[in-house]
Design a protein around this motif. Structure first.
Motif, PDB file in Angstrom:
ATOM      1  N   ALA A 180     123.897 -17.861 -67.088  1.00  0.00           N
ATOM      2  CA  ALA A 180     124.364 -19.373 -66.944  1.00  0.00           C
ATOM      3  C   ALA A 180     124.620 -19.357 -65.412  1.00  0.00           C
ATOM      4  O   ALA A 180     124.057 -20.477 -64.832  1.00  0.00           O
ATOM      5  CB  ALA A 180     125.550 -19.832 -67.665  1.00  0.00           C
ATOM      6  N   ILE A 181     125.166 -18.504 -64.729  1.00  0.00           N
ATOM      7  CA  ILE A 181     125.321 -18.476 -63.278  1.00  0.00           C
ATOM      8  C   ILE A 181     124.175 -18.356 -62.514  1.00  0.00           C
ATOM      9  O   ILE A 181     123.917 -18.946 -61.512  1.00  0.00           O
ATOM     10  CB  ILE A 181     126.332 -17.417 -63.026  1.00  0.00           C
ATOM     11  N   TYR A 182     123.406 -17.381 -63.130  1.00  0.00           N
ATOM     12  CA  TYR A 182     122.079 -17.307 -62.388  1.00  0.00           C
ATOM     13  C   TYR A 182     121.293 -18.560 -62.782  1.00  0.00           C
ATOM     14  O   TYR A 182     120.441 -19.003 -61.745  1.00  0.00           O
ATOM     15  CB  TYR A 182     121.282 -16.177 -63.246  1.00  0.00           C
ATOM     16  N   GLY A 183     121.524 -19.040 -63.753  1.00  0.00           N
ATOM     17  CA  GLY A 183     120.720 -20.549 -63.851  1.00  0.00           C
ATOM     18  C   GLY A 183     121.095 -21.470 -63.016  1.00  0.00           C
ATOM     19  O   GLY A 183     120.309 -22.408 -62.264  1.00  0.00           O
ATOM     20  N   GLU A 184     122.416 -21.449 -62.564  1.00  0.00           N
ATOM     21  CA  GLU A 184     122.880 -22.336 -61.444  1.00  0.00           C
ATOM     22  C   GLU A 184     121.906 -22.155 -59.934  1.00  0.00           C
ATOM     23  O   GLU A 184     121.585 -22.892 -59.471  1.00  0.00           O
ATOM     24  CB  GLU A 184     124.316 -22.405 -61.215  1.00  0.00           C
ATOM     25  N   GLN A 185     121.893 -20.795 -59.658  1.00  0.00           N
ATOM     26  CA  GLN A 185     121.282 -20.401 -58.608  1.00  0.00           C
ATOM     27  C   GLN A 185     119.544 -20.687 -58.506  1.00  0.00           C
ATOM     28  O   GLN A 185     119.262 -21.116 -57.747  1.00  0.00           O
ATOM     29  CB  GLN A 185     121.381 -18.682 -58.355  1.00  0.00           C
ATOM     30  N   LEU A 186     119.415 -20.412 -59.983  1.00  0.00           N
ATOM     31  CA  LEU A 186     117.816 -20.938 -60.214  1.00  0.00           C
ATOM     32  C   LEU A 186     117.415 -22.380 -59.823  1.00  0.00           C
ATOM     33  O   LEU A 186     116.562 -22.790 -59.266  1.00  0.00           O
ATOM     34  CB  LEU A 186     117.375 -20.519 -61.525  1.00  0.00           C
ATOM     35  N   ALA A 187     118.555 -23.300 -60.510  1.00  0.00           N
ATOM     36  CA  ALA A 187     118.307 -24.637 -60.069  1.00  0.00           C
ATOM     37  C   ALA A 187     118.172 -25.077 -58.664  1.00  0.00           C
ATOM     38  O   ALA A 187     117.499 -25.723 -58.046  1.00  0.00           O
ATOM     39  CB  ALA A 187     119.197 -25.497 -60.771  1.00  0.00           C
ATOM     40  N   ASP A 188     119.372 -24.250 -57.676  1.00  0.00           N
ATOM     41  CA  ASP A 188     119.099 -24.346 -56.365  1.00  0.00           C
ATOM     42  C   ASP A 188     117.903 -23.934 -55.858  1.00  0.00           C
ATOM     43  O   ASP A 188     117.216 -24.627 -54.811  1.00  0.00           O
ATOM     44  CB  ASP A 188     120.246 -23.529 -55.719  1.00  0.00           C
ATOM     45  N   ALA A 214     126.027 -29.331 -65.363  1.00  0.00           N
ATOM     46  CA  ALA A 214     124.674 -29.543 -66.165  1.00  0.00           C
ATOM     47  C   ALA A 214     123.811 -28.421 -66.281  1.00  0.00           C
ATOM     48  O   ALA A 214     123.427 -27.998 -67.285  1.00  0.00           O
ATOM     49  CB  ALA A 214     124.013 -30.962 -65.698  1.00  0.00           C
ATOM     50  N   PHE A 215     123.470 -28.001 -64.982  1.00  0.00           N
ATOM     51  CA  PHE A 215     122.681 -26.837 -65.112  1.00  0.00           C
ATOM     52  C   PHE A 215     123.196 -25.482 -65.806  1.00  0.00           C
ATOM     53  O   PHE A 215     122.537 -24.805 -66.389  1.00  0.00           O
ATOM     54  CB  PHE A 215     122.188 -26.520 -63.607  1.00  0.00           C
ATOM     55  N   HIS A 216     124.361 -25.252 -65.447  1.00  0.00           N
ATOM     56  CA  HIS A 216     125.092 -24.006 -66.152  1.00  0.00           C
ATOM     57  C   HIS A 216     125.177 -24.153 -67.540  1.00  0.00           C
ATOM     58  O   HIS A 216     124.787 -23.339 -68.225  1.00  0.00           O
ATOM     59  CB  HIS A 216     126.501 -23.919 -65.497  1.00  0.00           C
ATOM     60  N   GLU A 217     125.598 -25.320 -68.007  1.00  0.00           N
ATOM     61  CA  GLU A 217     125.968 -25.411 -69.411  1.00  0.00           C
ATOM     62  C   GLU A 217     124.581 -25.722 -70.367  1.00  0.00           C
ATOM     63  O   GLU A 217     124.697 -25.241 -71.465  1.00  0.00           O
ATOM     64  CB  GLU A 217     127.066 -26.698 -69.839  1.00  0.00           C
ATOM     65  N   VAL A 218     123.648 -26.306 -69.549  1.00  0.00           N
ATOM     66  CA  VAL A 218     122.421 -26.697 -70.464  1.00  0.00           C
ATOM     67  C   VAL A 218     121.332 -26.232 -70.011  1.00  0.00           C
ATOM     68  O   VAL A 218     120.755 -25.062 -70.774  1.00  0.00           O
ATOM     69  CB  VAL A 218     122.340 -28.468 -70.269  1.00  0.00           C
ATOM     70  N   GLY A 259     120.557 -23.032 -67.797  1.00  0.00           N
ATOM     71  CA  GLY A 259     121.709 -22.139 -68.232  1.00  0.00           C
ATOM     72  C   GLY A 259     121.859 -21.869 -69.790  1.00  0.00           C
ATOM     73  O   GLY A 259     120.983 -21.496 -70.336  1.00  0.00           O
ATOM     74  N   HIS A 260     123.151 -22.143 -70.469  1.00  0.00           N
ATOM     75  CA  HIS A 260     123.322 -21.510 -71.520  1.00  0.00           C
ATOM     76  C   HIS A 260     122.467 -22.187 -72.622  1.00  0.00           C
ATOM     77  O   HIS A 260     121.866 -21.156 -73.502  1.00  0.00           O
ATOM     78  CB  HIS A 260     124.792 -22.055 -72.142  1.00  0.00           C
ATOM     79  N   LEU A 261     122.277 -23.464 -72.923  1.00  0.00           N
ATOM     80  CA  LEU A 261     121.302 -23.981 -73.883  1.00  0.00           C
ATOM     81  C   LEU A 261     120.008 -23.276 -73.883  1.00  0.00           C
ATOM     82  O   LEU A 261     119.331 -23.266 -74.621  1.00  0.00           O
ATOM     83  CB  LEU A 261     121.603 -25.391 -73.952  1.00  0.00           C
ATOM     84  N   LEU A 262     119.366 -23.282 -72.701  1.00  0.00           N
ATOM     85  CA  LEU A 262     117.975 -22.941 -72.428  1.00  0.00           C
ATOM     86  C   LEU A 262     117.864 -21.406 -72.898  1.00  0.00           C
ATOM     87  O   LEU A 262     116.945 -21.144 -73.861  1.00  0.00           O
ATOM     88  CB  LEU A 262     117.315 -23.018 -71.126  1.00  0.00           C
TER      89      LEU A 262
END
Length: 415
Positions: free
Chosen positions: A284-292, A250-254, A257-260
């Motif tokens: 989007a991978i960076y977005g996953e890390q950012l969510a963490d 969810a964090f990667h795709e939306v 990540g991507h949609l943001l």
């Protein structure tokens, strides 16, 4: 009562604004337009673009970057990066990719650059993958032991986790609806924290949605619709989607990540988007890390395990890409190494299909992973330069606010 200006007053105000516009802004607009015209001319003949790379490099080199807006400078530098990689590849390897020897590494390095990645030697990619495997495995090992899984390699234990019945959804409409609900619940949590990292918040309706029954039955791959603000998750094989793997998706795709990223008011030239092929996945991978980093896994150890598994997947891809294209790995060698690093295949592909795709597209998966790492590196460097004045939202505005760019172009913009 508020007085509404009439048409003549509006025209007068507009004329005043034009007169008051600084000459530097007018010059910048003129330079931007001239650069766009040049890039449009190049893009008009896509079949000839690579053949005329050296000529177009000379034309762009002669075009002064002074006076360009930041977005136009990113256009210019990104396209120069692509053309430079193409020209060097065609000059050094007129007969195609080398079959053996150190030339493989040079060809692979240029392929990474052509996909928008930084200039990096194969041995540095190998060192990075080794470091990532060590750190990701150490964290995953601790989380797996906390679940009572202490025997065997991390990859073997992740395979066991993929089949734990308590983490699997029912193969039914209700089960698929629950997947979507759970992913949207993760997005609702991250939405509450986005203002810590962004000053341009995305639309509130960004979401995960179910595909149509026909698409699900056909096994259509997951896809994004930026206009709708939706990611349509592939759930034909819902039993391959354990709960613990889904928050990171969810964090990667939306979001974040991507949609943001796609919701940003950017207008990059199409040639820049082509040059920065690895950017979108890297963000989007960076977005996953950012969510963490925003604390989304602070009370969700299994969700964090899923995040680590996805990061091992990206690392395995980079290792296979580097191995195949710079060291001459066979298909079987690449498959063996990916199994050792990531363990089970992720839901939307098999390891075999993944290796075959990597073999067809040298440098691509490495460029994607390196864009993620480059964004982290640039953030750290920018934070050191700004000292106490660093603001994460301002940094992200620079990184995504102008659209995709190559790694060298981003580094130049932030220097």
């Amino acid at each position: 009562m508020i007085q509404t200006p009439d048409r003549r007053q509006i025209l007068a105000l507009g004329a005043t604004a034009v007169v008051a516009t600084p000459s530097s802004v007018l010059a910048q607009n003129s330079s931007d337009a001239a650069l766009k015209g040049l890039l449009d001319e190049m893009a008009a003949s896509p079949e000839a673009l690579r053949k005329t790379a050296a000529e177009n490099i000379a034309r762009l080199d002669a075009f002064p970057p002074q006076g360009l807006s930041l977005s136009a400078r990113l256009d210019r530098q990104s396209v120069l990066d692509l053309l430079g990689a193409w020209a060097a590849t065609d000059r050094l390897f007129p007969d195609g990719a080398p079959k053996a020897g150190s030339a493989r590494g040079v060809h692979y390095t240029l392929a990474v650059r052509a996909a928008g990645g930084p200039r990096i030697a194969p041995h540095d990619v190998q060192r990075l993958t080794g470091d990532l495997i060590g750190s990701l495995n150490a964290e995953a090992d601790a989380l797996l032991k906390a679940q009572g899984l202490g025997d065997g390699s991390v990859a073997h234990r992740l395979q066991t986790m993929m089949t734990m019945e308590g983490q699997l959804y029912p193969d039914s409409d209700a089960g698929r609806d629950q997947v979507v609900a759970d992913m949207n619940a993760s997005l609702a949590k991250v939405r509450l924290r986005l203002d810590r990292a962004f000053d341009r918040l995305p639309p509130a309706n960004l979401r995960v949605s179910r595909m149509s029954p026909a698409d699900e039955t056909a096994g259509r791959a997951g896809y994004r619709d930026a206009a709708l603000g939706a990611y349509f998750v592939d759930l034909k094989n819902v039993r391959a989607r354990p709960r613990w793997t889904l928050p990171s998706v969810a964090f990667h795709e939306v979001s974040p990540g991507h949609l943001l990223q796609l919701a940003q008011p950017a207008n990059p030239h199409p040639l820049r988007v082509r040059a920065a092929a690895g950017y979108s996945e890297g963000w989007a991978i960076y977005g996953e890390q950012l969510a963490d980093e925003l604390g989304l896994y602070s009370n969700d150890p299994l969700g964090r395990l899923g995040y680590l598994h996805w990061m091992l997947f990206r690392t395995a891809r980079m290792a296979a890409d580097c191995g195949i294209h710079s060291q001459g790995w066979s298909r079987d060698q690449a498959l063996s190494e990916m199994r050792r690093i990531q363990g089970p295949a992720i839901a939307f592909t098999t390891l075999e299909r993944d290796v075959d795709q990597i073999a067809r597209n040298p440098g691509q998966t490495t460029a994607q992973a390196l864009m993620w790492r480059e964004m982290v590196r640039l953030r750290q460097a920018h934070k050191r330069r700004k000292a106490g004045r660093f603001e994460l939202p301002a940094f992200h505005r620079m990184i995504i606010g102008h659209g995709p760019a190559t790694a060298p172009a981003l580094a130049s913009a932030l220097s």
